[in-house]
Every structure is written in structure tokens, then in C-alpha cells.
Design a protein around this motif. Structure first.
Motif, PDB file in Angstrom:
ATOM      1  N   GLU A 122       8.025 -69.865  -7.768  1.00  0.00           N
ATOM      2  CA  GLU A 122       9.052 -70.702  -8.392  1.00  0.00           C
ATOM      3  C   GLU A 122       9.020 -70.585  -9.914  1.00  0.00           C
ATOM      4  O   GLU A 122      10.077 -70.550 -10.555  1.00  0.00           O
ATOM      5  CB  GLU A 122       8.876 -72.162  -7.961  1.00  0.00           C
ATOM      6  N   ALA A 123       7.843 -70.505 -10.497  1.00  0.00           N
ATOM      7  CA  ALA A 123       7.741 -70.354 -11.953  1.00  0.00           C
ATOM      8  C   ALA A 123       8.410 -69.049 -12.383  1.00  0.00           C
ATOM      9  O   ALA A 123       9.153 -69.025 -13.380  1.00  0.00           O
ATOM     10  CB  ALA A 123       6.281 -70.392 -12.391  1.00  0.00           C
ATOM     11  N   ARG A 124       8.168 -67.983 -11.639  1.00  0.00           N
ATOM     12  CA  ARG A 124       8.794 -66.692 -11.975  1.00  0.00           C
ATOM     13  C   ARG A 124      10.315 -66.753 -11.801  1.00  0.00           C
ATOM     14  O   ARG A 124      11.072 -66.317 -12.678  1.00  0.00           O
ATOM     15  CB  ARG A 124       8.204 -65.580 -11.104  1.00  0.00           C
ATOM     16  N   GLU A 125      10.749 -67.278 -10.654  1.00  0.00           N
ATOM     17  CA  GLU A 125      12.194 -67.319 -10.368  1.00  0.00           C
ATOM     18  C   GLU A 125      12.950 -68.210 -11.350  1.00  0.00           C
ATOM     19  O   GLU A 125      14.069 -67.888 -11.746  1.00  0.00           O
ATOM     20  CB  GLU A 125      12.431 -67.820  -8.946  1.00  0.00           C
ATOM     21  N   GLU A 126      12.363 -69.329 -11.718  1.00  0.00           N
ATOM     22  CA  GLU A 126      13.093 -70.296 -12.544  1.00  0.00           C
ATOM     23  C   GLU A 126      12.993 -70.018 -14.036  1.00  0.00           C
ATOM     24  O   GLU A 126      13.767 -70.585 -14.807  1.00  0.00           O
ATOM     25  CB  GLU A 126      12.606 -71.713 -12.243  1.00  0.00           C
ATOM     26  N   SER A 127      12.057 -69.167 -14.450  1.00  0.00           N
ATOM     27  CA  SER A 127      11.876 -68.922 -15.883  1.00  0.00           C
ATOM     28  C   SER A 127      12.174 -67.485 -16.300  1.00  0.00           C
ATOM     29  O   SER A 127      12.386 -67.224 -17.486  1.00  0.00           O
ATOM     30  CB  SER A 127      10.440 -69.251 -16.307  1.00  0.00           C
ATOM     31  N   GLY A 128      12.122 -66.554 -15.347  1.00  0.00           N
ATOM     32  CA  GLY A 128      12.257 -65.159 -15.703  1.00  0.00           C
ATOM     33  C   GLY A 128      10.992 -64.569 -16.305  1.00  0.00           C
ATOM     34  O   GLY A 128      10.947 -63.384 -16.624  1.00  0.00           O
ATOM     35  N   LEU A 129       9.955 -65.379 -16.466  1.00  0.00           N
ATOM     36  CA  LEU A 129       8.670 -64.877 -16.965  1.00  0.00           C
ATOM     37  C   LEU A 129       7.920 -64.246 -15.803  1.00  0.00           C
ATOM     38  O   LEU A 129       8.051 -64.672 -14.658  1.00  0.00           O
ATOM     39  CB  LEU A 129       7.837 -66.018 -17.566  1.00  0.00           C
ATOM     40  N   ASP A 130       7.095 -63.255 -16.114  1.00  0.00           N
ATOM     41  CA  ASP A 130       6.372 -62.551 -15.049  1.00  0.00           C
ATOM     42  C   ASP A 130       4.876 -62.811 -15.031  1.00  0.00           C
ATOM     43  O   ASP A 130       4.258 -62.732 -13.981  1.00  0.00           O
ATOM     44  CB  ASP A 130       6.577 -61.035 -15.182  1.00  0.00           C
ATOM     45  N   ASP A 131       4.301 -63.062 -16.183  1.00  0.00           N
ATOM     46  CA  ASP A 131       2.847 -63.067 -16.292  1.00  0.00           C
ATOM     47  C   ASP A 131       2.283 -64.480 -16.407  1.00  0.00           C
ATOM     48  O   ASP A 131       2.472 -65.161 -17.423  1.00  0.00           O
ATOM     49  CB  ASP A 131       2.417 -62.231 -17.500  1.00  0.00           C
TER      50      ASP A 131
ATOM     51  N   GLY B 171       1.886 -63.590 -20.762  1.00  0.00           N
ATOM     52  CA  GLY B 171       2.662 -62.495 -21.336  1.00  0.00           C
ATOM     53  C   GLY B 171       3.703 -63.039 -22.294  1.00  0.00           C
ATOM     54  O   GLY B 171       3.560 -64.146 -22.824  1.00  0.00           O
ATOM     55  N   PRO B 172       4.781 -62.287 -22.484  1.00  0.00           N
ATOM     56  CA  PRO B 172       5.876 -62.759 -23.338  1.00  0.00           C
ATOM     57  C   PRO B 172       6.413 -64.099 -22.826  1.00  0.00           C
ATOM     58  O   PRO B 172       6.459 -64.336 -21.613  1.00  0.00           O
ATOM     59  CB  PRO B 172       6.934 -61.659 -23.204  1.00  0.00           C
ATOM     60  N   THR B 173       6.822 -64.961 -23.736  1.00  0.00           N
ATOM     61  CA  THR B 173       7.249 -66.316 -23.359  1.00  0.00           C
ATOM     62  C   THR B 173       8.746 -66.551 -23.553  1.00  0.00           C
ATOM     63  O   THR B 173       9.199 -67.691 -23.506  1.00  0.00           O
ATOM     64  CB  THR B 173       6.449 -67.372 -24.147  1.00  0.00           C
ATOM     65  N   ASP B 174       9.510 -65.491 -23.745  1.00  0.00           N
ATOM     66  CA  ASP B 174      10.958 -65.629 -23.849  1.00  0.00           C
ATOM     67  C   ASP B 174      11.520 -65.763 -22.434  1.00  0.00           C
ATOM     68  O   ASP B 174      11.506 -64.818 -21.657  1.00  0.00           O
ATOM     69  CB  ASP B 174      11.583 -64.416 -24.544  1.00  0.00           C
ATOM     70  N   TYR B 175      11.993 -66.936 -22.108  1.00  0.00           N
ATOM     71  CA  TYR B 175      12.438 -67.254 -20.759  1.00  0.00           C
ATOM     72  C   TYR B 175      13.916 -66.943 -20.567  1.00  0.00           C
ATOM     73  O   TYR B 175      14.655 -66.709 -21.519  1.00  0.00           O
ATOM     74  CB  TYR B 175      12.165 -68.725 -20.441  1.00  0.00           C
ATOM     75  N   THR B 176      14.323 -66.974 -19.303  1.00  0.00           N
ATOM     76  CA  THR B 176      15.716 -66.829 -18.904  1.00  0.00           C
ATOM     77  C   THR B 176      16.081 -68.057 -18.078  1.00  0.00           C
ATOM     78  O   THR B 176      15.368 -68.410 -17.143  1.00  0.00           O
ATOM     79  CB  THR B 176      15.905 -65.568 -18.033  1.00  0.00           C
ATOM     80  N   VAL B 177      17.167 -68.696 -18.423  1.00  0.00           N
ATOM     81  CA  VAL B 177      17.614 -69.879 -17.691  1.00  0.00           C
ATOM     82  C   VAL B 177      18.285 -69.430 -16.397  1.00  0.00           C
ATOM     83  O   VAL B 177      19.248 -68.657 -16.424  1.00  0.00           O
ATOM     84  CB  VAL B 177      18.580 -70.727 -18.539  1.00  0.00           C
ATOM     85  N   SER B 178      17.769 -69.912 -15.269  1.00  0.00           N
ATOM     86  CA  SER B 178      18.349 -69.553 -13.968  1.00  0.00           C
ATOM     87  C   SER B 178      19.494 -70.511 -13.633  1.00  0.00           C
ATOM     88  O   SER B 178      19.710 -71.513 -14.317  1.00  0.00           O
ATOM     89  CB  SER B 178      17.274 -69.625 -12.873  1.00  0.00           C
TER      90      SER B 178
END
Length: 180
Positions: free
Chosen positions: A92-101, A139-146
Motif C-alpha cells: 500500500e505504501a508503494r501503490e499510494e506514494s509511488g515510492l519504491d524503497d 530512496g528518493p522521496t519525491d512522491y506521486t499522488v495516486s
């Protein structure tokens, strides 16, 4: 039994948080009594997995302005049959933020919450039995809004009360600050 790891984790959590005994006991009874507790189709309620996501410093938390509930919350969602709430929290953290690491700060449960979800369309009001973990973004902390969110934001810990008055959110804030 697919529920046994969660049952064991709940018992360990109760030992570590005796002041939350009533919540843990309700949670434990639900998991023991509902063999399909990880399935969204269980109309009375189901297990969800959530992530209190912190940055590398631990001084900021990533919150979502949840689209359906219109509130600032931690990232998380339905188990959808997955019997490992920590794995659900990562997904859920990956899907909702676009962050991977991410890394788990601990495999132990960070917080538990049982909260009602309002009826919506053909879904009746039900309970979410939310198992929460701390994940650190590595990792990088630039997120993507789902599409599940109106917005996401890295919030300095001291500003979290400006975004939410939800008691469970403030409880997680307190718990995290006590660890710092």
C-alpha cells in the motif's frame, strides 16, 4: 493456520502495550473468530495494513489526504486475502506514494486501530481492523499522488496536529516521538 502469525504478533503487542488491552482483545477475538478476516468480502469488517512512513531522519511522516474519507491519514489499505499485514503495508505504501524503497523499522506491530468505515454505494458500514507498521523511506522521496488521494505531503512531526485531530493518528505520532 494462516492467521497464527498475526495472532502471535497480537499477543506480543498486548505484552508491549498493556494499556491497549481492550483493543487488542477485540482484535484478537475477531481474527480467531473469522477465518476469512483477510478478505474484503467479509461484510462485518476485515484486516487492513497501514504504514506510518517516515523519512530517513525520522523527523517527517508521509500522510495522504484520503480521497474517500477526506481526511489526512497514514498510507494503507485492504489485505485482499494476504495474511501478512506487514506485506500489505509495504504494498500500500508503494501503490499510494509511488515510492519504491522502504525498510521496516521493526517487524513488530507499531499500532492497532479498529475504526468504522461509512456505508458507500453497495458496501455497508463495516470495521477496519488496521495493523500498522513503521516504514522508513530509504530512496528518493519525491512522491506521486495516486487516485486514492487528494494529496500527499511530508509533514514535520511537530506539524502533524495541524493536519489531523484523529486520536489514532495522534497516538501514532506520540509513539513515534517516544522512539526518537
Amino acid at each position: 493456520m494462516h492467521r497464527q502469525p498475526l495472532i502471535d504478533a497480537l499477543l506480543a503487542y498486548r505484552e508491549a502495550h498493556p494499556d491497549e488491552k481492550d483493543t487488542v482483545d477485540r482484535f484478537h477475538a475477531f481474527v480467531r473468530g473469522q477465518s476469512d478476516c483477510f478478505e474484503r468480502s467479509l461484510a462485518i469488517g476485515h484486516i487492513t495494513g497501514s504504514a506510518w512512513v517516515v523519512d530517513r531522519s525520522g523527523g517527517n511522516v508521509l500522510l495522504t489526504h484520503h480521497a474517500k474519507l477526506d481526511r489526512w491519514l497514514q498510507l494503507g489499505g485492504h489485505a485482499d486475502g494476504v495474511a501478512d499485514p506487514l506485506a500489505v503495508a509495504f504494498t500500500e505504501a508503494r501503490e499510494e506514494s509511488g515510492l519504491d524503497d522502504f525498510e521496516a523499522v521493526s517487524r513488530d506491530i507499531f499500532d492497532l486501530d479498529i475504526h468504522p468505515i461509512p456505508a458507500r454505494r453497495d458496501e455497508p458500514e463495516h470495521l477496519h481492523y488496521d495493523v500498522r507498521y513503521v516504514l522508513r523511506a530509504t530512496g528518493p522521496t519525491d512522491y506521486t499522488v495516486s487516485d486514492e488521494s487528494h494529496d500527499l505531503a511530508w509533514i514535520p512531526l511537530e506539524k502533524v496536529p495541524n493536519y489531523t485531530t484523529d486520536p489514532s493518528m495522534l497516538r501514532m505520532l506520540r509513539k513515534w516521538q517516544e522512539r526518537q
